[in-house]
Design an enzyme around this catalytic site. Structure first.
Site, PDB file in Angstrom:
ATOM      1  N   GLU A 122       1.096  -1.063   0.223  1.00 43.01           N
ATOM      2  CA  GLU A 122       0.010   0.273  -0.068  1.00 43.01           C
ATOM      3  C   GLU A 122       1.064   1.284   0.327  1.00 43.01           C
ATOM      4  O   GLU A 122       1.829   1.359   1.059  1.00 43.01           O
ATOM      5  CB  GLU A 122      -0.986  -0.250   1.330  1.00 43.01           C
ATOM      6  CG  GLU A 122      -1.947   1.269   1.222  1.00 43.01           C
ATOM      7  CD  GLU A 122      -2.555   1.607   2.214  1.00 43.01           C
ATOM      8  OE1 GLU A 122      -2.639   0.643   3.263  1.00 43.01           O
ATOM      9  OE2 GLU A 122      -3.307   2.190   2.538  1.00 43.01           O
ATOM     10  N   MET A 263       0.446  -3.169   8.895  1.00 43.00           N
ATOM     11  CA  MET A 263      -0.514  -2.965   7.303  1.00 43.00           C
ATOM     12  C   MET A 263      -1.403  -4.336   7.634  1.00 43.00           C
ATOM     13  O   MET A 263      -1.361  -5.238   7.657  1.00 43.00           O
ATOM     14  CB  MET A 263       0.820  -3.489   6.500  1.00 43.00           C
ATOM     15  CG  MET A 263      -0.081  -3.708   4.705  1.00 43.00           C
ATOM     16  SD  MET A 263      -0.808  -2.085   4.286  1.00 43.00           S
ATOM     17  CE  MET A 263      -1.983  -2.070   3.635  1.00 43.00           C
ATOM     18  N   GLU A 264      -2.598  -4.411   6.829  1.00 42.10           N
ATOM     19  CA  GLU A 264      -3.334  -4.930   6.562  1.00 42.10           C
ATOM     20  C   GLU A 264      -3.581  -6.049   5.780  1.00 42.10           C
ATOM     21  O   GLU A 264      -4.705  -6.254   5.275  1.00 42.10           O
ATOM     22  CB  GLU A 264      -4.994  -4.107   7.041  1.00 42.10           C
ATOM     23  CG  GLU A 264      -5.214  -2.927   6.003  1.00 42.10           C
ATOM     24  CD  GLU A 264      -4.702  -2.082   5.771  1.00 42.10           C
ATOM     25  OE1 GLU A 264      -3.610  -1.383   6.223  1.00 42.10           O
ATOM     26  OE2 GLU A 264      -5.742  -1.292   4.617  1.00 42.10           O
ATOM     27  N   ASN A 265      -2.746  -6.321   5.247  1.00 41.58           N
ATOM     28  CA  ASN A 265      -3.118  -7.493   4.467  1.00 41.58           C
ATOM     29  C   ASN A 265      -3.629  -8.341   5.228  1.00 41.58           C
ATOM     30  O   ASN A 265      -3.246  -9.321   5.963  1.00 41.58           O
ATOM     31  CB  ASN A 265      -1.233  -7.903   3.774  1.00 41.58           C
ATOM     32  CG  ASN A 265      -0.036  -6.920   3.980  1.00 41.58           C
ATOM     33  OD1 ASN A 265       0.044  -5.664   2.805  1.00 41.58           O
ATOM     34  ND2 ASN A 265       0.601  -7.100   4.872  1.00 41.58           N
ATOM     35  N   GLU A 298      -6.078  -2.967  12.525  1.00 42.24           N
ATOM     36  CA  GLU A 298      -5.251  -3.432  11.076  1.00 42.24           C
ATOM     37  C   GLU A 298      -6.527  -4.949  11.079  1.00 42.24           C
ATOM     38  O   GLU A 298      -6.824  -5.796   9.828  1.00 42.24           O
ATOM     39  CB  GLU A 298      -3.669  -4.104  11.428  1.00 42.24           C
ATOM     40  CG  GLU A 298      -3.140  -3.249  11.928  1.00 42.24           C
ATOM     41  CD  GLU A 298      -2.966  -1.934  10.605  1.00 42.24           C
ATOM     42  OE1 GLU A 298      -3.682  -2.408   9.965  1.00 42.24           O
ATOM     43  OE2 GLU A 298      -2.946  -1.081  10.877  1.00 42.24           O
ATOM     44  N   GLU A 320      -9.759   4.147   6.033  1.00 36.80           N
ATOM     45  CA  GLU A 320      -9.102   4.761   7.126  1.00 36.80           C
ATOM     46  C   GLU A 320      -9.663   5.105   8.389  1.00 36.80           C
ATOM     47  O   GLU A 320      -9.850   5.164   9.450  1.00 36.80           O
ATOM     48  CB  GLU A 320      -8.157   5.379   6.592  1.00 36.80           C
ATOM     49  CG  GLU A 320      -6.866   5.004   6.580  1.00 36.80           C
ATOM     50  CD  GLU A 320      -6.488   3.287   6.353  1.00 36.80           C
ATOM     51  OE1 GLU A 320      -6.869   3.450   7.841  1.00 36.80           O
ATOM     52  OE2 GLU A 320      -6.054   2.434   5.518  1.00 36.80           O
TER      53      GLU A 320
HETATM   54  N1  PHE Z   1      -3.138   0.936   5.982  1.00 35.77           N
HETATM   55  C1  PHE Z   1      -2.793   1.256   6.944  1.00 35.77           C
HETATM   56  C2  PHE Z   1      -2.742   1.305   8.217  1.00 35.77           C
HETATM   57  O1  PHE Z   1      -3.778   0.666   8.653  1.00 35.77           O
HETATM   58  C3  PHE Z   1      -1.299   2.342   7.317  1.00 35.77           C
HETATM   59  C4  PHE Z   1      -0.219   1.918   5.631  1.00 35.77           C
HETATM   60  C5  PHE Z   1      -0.355   3.065   4.792  1.00 35.77           C
HETATM   61  C6  PHE Z   1       0.838   1.135   5.921  1.00 35.77           C
HETATM   62  C7  PHE Z   1       0.927   2.503   3.747  1.00 35.77           C
HETATM   63  C8  PHE Z   1       1.925   0.579   4.966  1.00 35.77           C
HETATM   64  C9  PHE Z   1       1.791   1.595   4.290  1.00 35.77           C
HETATM   65  O2  PHE Z   1      -3.415   2.112   8.920  1.00 35.77           O
HETATM   66 ZN    ZN Z   2      -5.563   1.697   8.414  1.00 36.51          ZN
END
Ligand code: PHE
Ligand code: ZN
Length: 876
Positions: A122, A263-265, A298, A320
């Site tokens: 991301e 990161m929420e992969n 996450e 978000e």
């Molecule tokens: N999406 C992540 C979050 O939970 C944030 C993130 C963005 C992490 C870009 C890494 C790179 O908020």
């Molecule tokens: Zn997030």
């Protein structure tokens, strides 16, 4: 010199993709410098235009081979694109390319974090792995084969389920399959040697989910708390929103090199180790609290973000803000509601208001973006969450739950927009959000003025509210916002009274520039406005000091209690900045002292210590700054220091009492201990302040040394370390030596040392930072170290950063310059406070401008820094 420019993308330029991908098969042959990536992806044409060629994104790739349906294809590689013309309507695309994980310091794409391979995709990192339609509205099913490096490897992980593993010619391999279609930004791969914390969670329908947490070798104990938090999150999402986990495994990996929090992969969350690794000896209570909130965050993305994802990055706040709202509710339910709310409000009033007043001000849904990494902001996240909270206030918990379920079911497996979400809220919430949508289109902080009087003839209290929002660089005219203002009334005995006009709800709606409200009440009733900070605004209400004292004593609302004290602090600081400038005598905060004395005299075992601590806290320089348009930093910090000194001296006896009365019974983290420790440590700080003010430094030093020696946890040790460092006490070197001995081999614990030194409120901080950049435990390539040292100076020490010598600016910019080519995303973040130079005096303004111009002239200037500096220099 050639001037570098980059072009911004516009939200309204969105076009749906010409092609999509249904399935992708990825093979990684891992190697430190030459990882081979082979992909076979099934592409399908979506556009009617049969001539449209396939255009893929790719960065820093060494392309080896391209085949369409098994046959070598004609292609062009240009400007980070791969263009393949005359492709059929449906085909398999084979691509082979090479990447270099070791050379990747940007921490986007595939990189090495210490010994481990890991990915961050991301927002646009997947294009650093292979050529692809790297956009969030292309959802594909992934099958991933990972072949470990020749020198061997512990675990090979990717999203979804493990379907095969074994060895090929002595190299271990694993194959993972994710049954849920997902955009490329949710792809993840991790390969390395870890210790594993294992557990299981039984879902409400009775399925067992296998939980695994991967941490540094030898550190499994420090992962126990995070594992508890995973289970708590899963349970909470079932109980509160009826959301059950949808796979049979859930994996979390902690890595040391990471640009953001976590990161929420899908089913393979990758975390910055800060938000996983905690134990009482090495992590503060705040760190524990943050682990719970980020683990929750996450995990909650699994629905709000993964199952229902984004159409494009302008919609970032869709996932978000909703997920922040959810994690805040989780922390509220599972840790402490008042504390969670007060923290969230503090983020808005210090950082977010600052962003609104800066050249980078943007709405919750931005209209134009140059570098997406610059938009992971407090506006998108935290203001966005306040906007969701307002919807929750307006429609209530039950309708909100219904609307959320409806949204998640309706759009399951799709890439959608904020607009889609709002329509669901309108339908199930039975509300018209037309005007409310301005929160998504207009940047800036609304100012709300309140006035009231009593109409004796009709026995009514008449309240007048008006709102106006200052222009932001992107928008000169602002329309009125639609907002709920929670309101309550206190009579002169401190009892809450409710007028008949508010029998069904506890808020009024403000949606015009000026509005009048009447309430049937008896005389001498005080309106208490903006309870629970029901809208992200600056309220200007004509409360007298007496009114503030009254609300502080009697309001049942934690925010109102704390804010009344805060308002007294602000009044004092504002008044005395004037006095300092006019050479007039400074005043004493008499009322504040008497209110605090009163509060301290009633502390017993029933006292809510967390709330007490929040009420007693003196506002930071940063949040006081946001109560001024024009910032006079020296006077502000002087006035604040006077305030602290006066309170500390006047209440020294009370603080000594409190200090010995309130101690945590154990080293362990619990909300109860957290409250005890925070009060105990604040009391220590106030006693030390008083002693130093009276020039009794050696007494202060003894006290701090004792505090340090008797502590069995990082929270207490850090307070001692910080006070010793900030007051430059005699015990400083002994504490520093001990702290270094104990923790210099634990990077996360040692970041506290960097931070304590970088936040000394004087020029000294600049020298400290320069010296510590050479410390053997410092690593200028690791974002956590950078944030703890230079980042702390930039973001948590406005006094030193803005030192009139200009040395703070020069130091920060030399680091930004160094980081520009290493990790532009981190560089751009720490530069933020320098963008708002127009709020400072002309001397500082011109020094900052000069530094920014120097940055602009860098030959290899990154897009991230260009976007911000350009916005700043363009203004006025
Ligand atoms: N999406 C992540 C979050 O939970 C944030 C993130 C963005 C992490 C870009 C890494 C790179 O908020
Ligand atoms: Zn997030």
């Amino acid at each position: 010199m050639e001037k570098k420019t980059f072009k911004a993308k516009k939200r309204t330029d969105y076009k749906s993709p010409d092609f999509t991908v249904t399935n992708i098969d990825l093979t990684f042959e891992l190697d430190d410098t030459k990882t081979k990536v082979t992909t076979v992806a099934h592409y399908v044409r979506l556009t009617q235009d049969k001539k449209a060629s396939l255009v893929l994104d790719g960065e820093e790739l060494v392309l080896k081979s391209v085949k369409v349906d098994g046959v070598g294809a004609k292609y062009k590689e240009h400007d980070n694109k791969l263009e393949i013309s005359s492709v059929p309507d449906e085909f398999d695309l084979y691509i082979e390319n090479e990447i270099n994980p070791t050379a990747n310091t940007s921490l986007m794409g595939l990189y090495k974090s210490d010994g481990a391979f890991c990915t961050q995709c991301e927002p646009e990192g997947f294009r650093r792995i292979t050529y692809f339609l790297d956009r969030s509205d292309v959802l594909a099913k992934y099958r991933v084969k990972i072949v470990g490096p020749e020198y061997g490897c512990g675990v090979l992980l990717s999203n979804g389920n493990l379907i095969e593993q074994g060895k090929i010619k002595n190299r271990p391999f694993a194959v993972w399959e994710d049954p849920f279609p997902k955009p490329s930004y949710l792809f993840a791969l991790v390969a390395g040697t870890f210790d594993i914390v294992e557990d299981t969670f039984k879902t409400k329908s009775g399925r067992n989910v296998d939980l695994k947490l991967y941490v540094d070798r030898g550190a499994a104990l420090r992962g126990q708390f995070a594992m508890q938090c995973i289970k708590e999150s899963m349970k909470w999402d079932e109980d509160r929103f009826n959301l059950e986990y949808d796979l049979d495994n859930f994996k979390v990996v902690a890595v040391d090199f990471f640009n953001f929090g976590a990161m929420e992969n899908k089913s393979l969350n990758v975390f910055n180790s800060v938000y996983v690794m905690v134990d009482p000896d090495t992590a503060t209570d705040t760190a524990f609290y943050n682990v719970q909130s980020v683990i929750g965050h996450e995990y909650f993305h699994n629905y709000t973000g993964d199952r229902v994802t984004l159409r494009d990055w302008f919609e970032l706040s869709l996932k978000e803000s909703l997920t922040v709202f959810r994690d805040q509710e989780f922390s509220s339910d599972c840790a402490n509601r008042a504390l969670t709310r007060l923290h969230a409000i503090n983020v808005i009033r210090s950082s977010q208001f600052a962003e609104d007043a800066s050249p980078m001000a943007h709405p919750v849904r931005p209209e134009q973006v140059m570098e997406m990494n610059n938009f992971y902001t407090v506006t998108i996240y935290d203001k966005g969450a306040e906007v969701i909270r307002m919807i929750h206030t307006l429609i209530g918990e039950e309708k909100f739950k219904k609307a959320l379920s409806y949204y998640l079911e309706k759009y399951d497996g799709q890439a959608v927009t904020i607009e889609d979400f709002l329509v669901c809220m309108e339908e199930k919430g039975e509300i018209d959000l037309t005007q409310f949508r301005r929160w998504y289109t207009q940047a800036g902080t609304p100012n709300v003025d309140a006035k009231w009087h009593y109409d004796r003839e009709n026995s009514k209290l008449v309240l007048k509210l008006s709102q106006h929002t200052n222009p932001t660089p992107d928008q000169s005219e602002k329309q009125p916002f639609f907002m709920p203002i929670r309101i309550s009334f206190l009579d002169k005995d401190g009892h809450e009274v409710r007028p008949k006009e508010l029998s069904f709800k506890d808020y009024i709606v403000l949606n015009e520039s000026e509005q009048e409200y009447t309430f049937t009440l008896s005389e001498n009733v005080l309106p208490v406005l903006l309870c629970d900070f029901s809208a992200p605004i600056k309220l200007n209400a004509p409360y007298t000091t007496e009114n503030l004292q009254h609300m502080m004593s009697f309001s049942a609302d934690p925010f109102i209690k704390v804010d009344s004290a805060v308002n007294m602090q602000k009044q004092y600081v504002h008044e005395n900045i004037k006095n300092l400038k006019n050479g007039a005598a400074v005043t004493d905060p008499i009322e504040l002292i008497s209110s605090y004395r009163q509060l301290l005299s009633t502390v017993d075992e029933n006292t809510d210590l967390i709330l007490l601590n929040e009420t007693m806290k003196i506002q930071s320089v940063s949040s006081l700054m946001e109560t001024f348009d024009h910032i006079e930093i020296d006077q502000l910090s002087a006035a604040r220091t006077m305030l602290v000194n006066k309170i500390a001296c006047a209440l020294e006896k009370e603080f000594k009492n409190l200090y010995s009365k309130v101690r945590a019974s154990s080293a362990n983290y619990s909300v109860d201990n957290m409250g005890r420790r925070s009060v105990n440590n604040s009391a220590l700080h106030m006693i030390v302040t008083a002693l130093c003010f009276k020039n009794e430094h050696s007494k202060a030093s003894d006290l701090v040394m004792n505090h340090y020696k008797n502590s069995n946890n990082m929270t207490d040790k850090l307070q001692a370390l910080t006070d010793a460092t900030h007051f430059d006490l005699a015990c400083k070197s002994a504490i520093h030596d001990d702290f270094e001995k104990r923790y210099s081999n634990n990077a996360l614990a040692f970041d506290n040392f960097f931070r304590a030194n970088a936040t000394v409120e004087s020029y000294k901080a600049i020298d400290n930072v320069k010296a510590l950049m050479k410390h053997p435990s410092y690593d200028g390539n690791n974002p956590n170290r950078v944030r703890a040292l230079v980042g702390a100076l930039a973001l948590s020490n406005p006094v030193a950063l803005n030192d009139i010598s200009g040395d703070g600016y020069r130091l920060l910019c030399s680091e930004v310059k160094r980081l520009n080519s290493i990790n532009a995303s981190v560089a751009a973040r720490i530069l933020t406070p320098m963008l708002s130079f127009s709020r400072f005096d002309s001397q500082r303004e011109s020094m900052i401008r000069q530094e920014l111009k120097n940055l602009m002239a860098l030959p290899n200037l990154s897009k991230s820094i260009y976007e911000k500096v350009d916005a700043a220099l363009k203004e006025r």
